[in-house]
Design an enzyme around this catalytic site. Structure first.
Site: not given
Length: 300
Positions: A145, A169, A244, A247, A271, A280
């Protein structure tokens, strides 16, 4: 008791017990502030805990709709009040959570715009400055990110691995392996622009001119990464390109090259929930066209 005072206690819970990221806390504060501004106007003054009920929350919900806000924006604001109400009930500060009596708008599912990997490689190849190429490499090959990119220090880079430490994150730390192509690009940046930097110095910096003819150096901020990608996107004929998107492209391409290994993609993109990674697995329009073309082939 004022409702704002109780909410301050809730913020303390988020920071200490939940270890929420500063940006998450800021989002909660902003959303609650929007509600308080509405409630103070509606109720004519100070908002008390006893006034935090289904009626005022429902009126706020209708007001958000009248402002023509996007569904997801409304959901975020109501989710803030819902989390606050749930905490207050659990700690004996409210009898019931007023948000439980509301029907919240459904989340609209939408697929993000994902640039093709060939486009990502073309943008990277056309980028001349080593610093900018290194930023692109971390976005595209590391799936970082933009806030993570600017947090990397010189000492975090290991030439034969990638990043030994990345604060992601929610404050979670992880090591991020990188392919040789990305490690080479990082090495070029280090040699060209950060050769004399210490291990604790930022990997990416910006320099400003100051009065008297000198210059000042400081860590790059994430909005500069956004501006860089927007500028590169315009040059490549993709004005809507944003950080983003790299990503997303990383996730899609890694899933394709690993023949659908969701766990690998989840680990690489860091994640917390694999349900996020399943995004995805959805076919792009081009892939879908190839799949349905089997109907054009006559069966035996």
């Amino acid at each position: 008791m004022r409702l704002s005072a109780l909410f301050d206690e809730f913020l303390g819970y988020l920071r200490v017990e939940r270890e929420a990221a500063p940006r998450t806390v800021q989002t909660y504060q902003w959303c609650f502030g929007d509600f308080m501004q509405f409630a103070a106007t509606k109720l004519g003054g100070t908002v008390l805990v006893a006034q935090f009920d289904a009626d005022i929350c429902r009126a706020y919900h209708y007001d958000l709709g009248a402002r023509r806000l996007q569904t997801n924006s409304i959901r975020v604001r109501l989710a803030t009040l819902g989390s606050f109400g749930k905490w207050a009930v659990r700690h004996g500060r409210l009898q019931t959570n007023p948000l439980d009596q509301l029907t919240r708008p459904r989340r609209k599912k939408r697929l993000p715009a994902v640039p093709k990997w060939e486009t990502i490689e073309k943008i990277l190849a056309g980028c001349a400055r080593p610093r900018d190429r290194a930023i692109l490499a971390l976005l595209a090959y590391g799936g970082l990110r933009r806030s993570e990119v600017v947090s990397v220090n010189v000492g975090d880079v290991i030439p034969d691995f990638g990043l030994r430490r990345l604060v992601g994150k929610g404050g979670h730390e992880a090591a991020v392996p990188l392919p040789q192509v990305a490690r080479t690009i990082l090495a070029e940046h280090l040699n060209a622009e950060r050769r004399d930097a210490g291990a604790d110095d930022p990997l990416f910096v910006v320099r400003f001119k100051v009065k008297g003819g000198g210059s000042r150096e400081e860590r790059m901020r994430d909005h500069r990464v956004f501006k860089l990608i927007k500028a590169l996107g315009k040059q490549a004929g993709i004005p809507k390109l944003h950080p983003h998107a790299f990503r997303h492209s990383c996730g899609v391409e890694l899933l394709r090259r690993t023949h659908g290994n969701l766990r690998a993609v989840q680990e690489h993109l860091r994640h917390a929930d694999i349900q996020t990674t399943t995004l995805y697995t959805r076919l792009t329009q081009g892939d879908l066209e190839k799949v349905v073309s089997v109907f054009d082939v006559k069966g035996d």
